[in-house]
Every structure is written in structure tokens, then in C-alpha cells.
Design an enzyme around this catalytic site. Structure first.
Site, short mmCIF file in Angstrom:
data_model
loop_
_atom_site.label_atom_id
_atom_site.label_comp_id
_atom_site.label_asym_id
_atom_site.label_seq_id
_atom_site.Cartn_x
_atom_site.Cartn_y
_atom_site.Cartn_z
N ARG A 35 0.83 -1.20 0.00
CA ARG A 35 0.00 0.00 0.00
C ARG A 35 0.87 1.25 0.00
NH1 ARG A 35 -4.92 0.68 -1.75
NH2 ARG A 35 -5.29 -1.43 -0.97
N HIS A 38 2.34 1.59 -3.44
CA HIS A 38 1.26 2.02 -4.34
C HIS A 38 1.01 3.52 -4.22
CE1 HIS A 38 -3.15 2.52 -5.32
NE2 HIS A 38 -2.72 1.90 -6.40
#
Length: 201
Positions: A35, A38
Site C-alpha cells: 500500500r 502504491h
């Protein structure tokens, strides 16, 4: 080709997972690392994120109990998912915080932490911008005035940043996630907190 937002996210995660091979990460930590990458497009975080022992399980337990999340900036507070019934607070821009910071000639980030610890000593603390906030929080932990359920210490920059992270690293009884070095920031802290919240599903 125009993709649906979920398709874009899924493809991004596939690319990240592929780029991380053949390295292996603990399954509870992997979603947080992915995450953050990302959100930042920075694969360095695969090497620089530090997780204290059992911190993911401890974070999930605290979040399931609806432990409040304290942030160092309103931007971070606004970016954390509101879908899990957890109170998210930041006093940095309150008039009382501004007035006290000016009177004491200190940063609003410090006053925000002091006020938050008075109200929520056992909260989750997420710090992505202000190393002074992290340093003050560490002082309050050492003094026994704060006992956070989790500290996400990822301030970004060049002044007092590494020193603040080193202080947090030394608090071995405090559940903590740290981005070592100068990198970090609000985006990183937000990605970490959202990854932890998404892990509750």
C-alpha cells in the site's frame, strides 16, 4: 484503454507484487508495504519500513476496539478512511493550539501532541510530517504520560527527522512502524493507516 478505478488499483498491485519478487515478506506486513509503494511509487520502502514484533496484530486489536487515531496534520486526518467507526483527531489547527504555541514559542505540532496525550494517552498516533511532534510524543512516553496502542512514525525531511525516528526506535515497549532515513510523509502515514484499516475486513 480506460479502466475502472478498481481495475487500475488491482493492476497496480499486480505490478508491485511482480517487482518485489523473488523477495518474501511476512504475510501480515506485505499489504502495508504494498500500500505504501502504491501510494508513493517508491520501492525503497520495501527496505526502509520497520515493524516492531507483532505490531500488525496489536494495531488490528486496537482498531477493532475503536481506539482513536491522532494525527499530526489535518491532511493526514482527512486521508484516513472513515469507514471503520474509528475516531480520527487532529488539534493542530485549533485556535487554542495556535494561541498556546505562539505564547510558548513552540510548534503547533508539539501542542497538538500534548493536548492529544492529555485526552487520549492510549491512542494510535500517526505522524507523517512533524518530527517535533514525534520527539515530544517519545518524551511523554518516557515520562509515563502516554502509552500509545501504536505509533506510526514516518516524518519526512532533513531537520530532526532521523533523530526523531531513532528516539521512537529506542522505545522497545511501544508498538511502532517506522520509515527509517529521511523519507516518509503524510502520504506514507496515510497509506500505512489505511492498509491497517483495510486489514480489518
Amino acid at each position: 484503454m480506460i479502466l475502472h478505478p478498481k481495475e487500475i488499483e488491482n493492476e497496480s498491485m499486480r505490478i508491485i507484487r511482480e517487482r518485489l519478487k523473488p523477495r518474501e515478506f511476512p504475510p501480515d506486513i506485505m499489504p502495508v508495504i504494498m500500500r505504501v509503494i502504491h501510494a508513493t511509487a517508491d520501492f525503497d520502502f520495501a527496505d526502509t519500513l520497520y515493524f516492531s514484533e507483532n505490531v500488525i496484530a496489536q494495531a488490528h486489536e486496537a482498531l477493532r476496539k475503536h481506539t482513536p487515531i491522532i494525527t499530526d496534520t489535518l491532511m493526514l486526518a482527512s486521508g484516513i478512511s472513515k469507514n471503520y467507526g474509528v475516531k480520527i483527531l487532529c488539534y493542530s489547527s485549533d485556535e487554542a493550539t495556535r494561541t498556546e504555541a505562539q505564547a510558548r514559542n513552540i510548534t503547533r505540532a508539539i501542542v497538538n501532541i500534548e493536548r492529544s496525550v492529555r485526552d487520549y494517552p492510549g491512542a494510535i498516533y500517526a505522524i507523517g510530517n512533524a518530527p517535533t511532534a514525534l520527539i515530544r510524543l517519545c518524551e511523554l512516553i518516557r515520562e509515563g504520560r502516554a502509552s500509545p496502542a501504536l505509533v506510526v512514525g514516518v516524518p519526512v525531511g532533513f531537520v530532526n527527522v532521523i533523530e526523531a525516528k531513532n528516539e521512537l526506535s529506542s522505545l522497545t515497549d511501544t508498538p511502532r512502524i517506522i520509515a527509517s532515513g529521511n523519507k516518509g510523509g503524510t502520504t506514507t502515514a496515510c497509506a500505512i493507516m489505511n492498509a491497517l484499516l483495510y486489514g480489518l475486513a
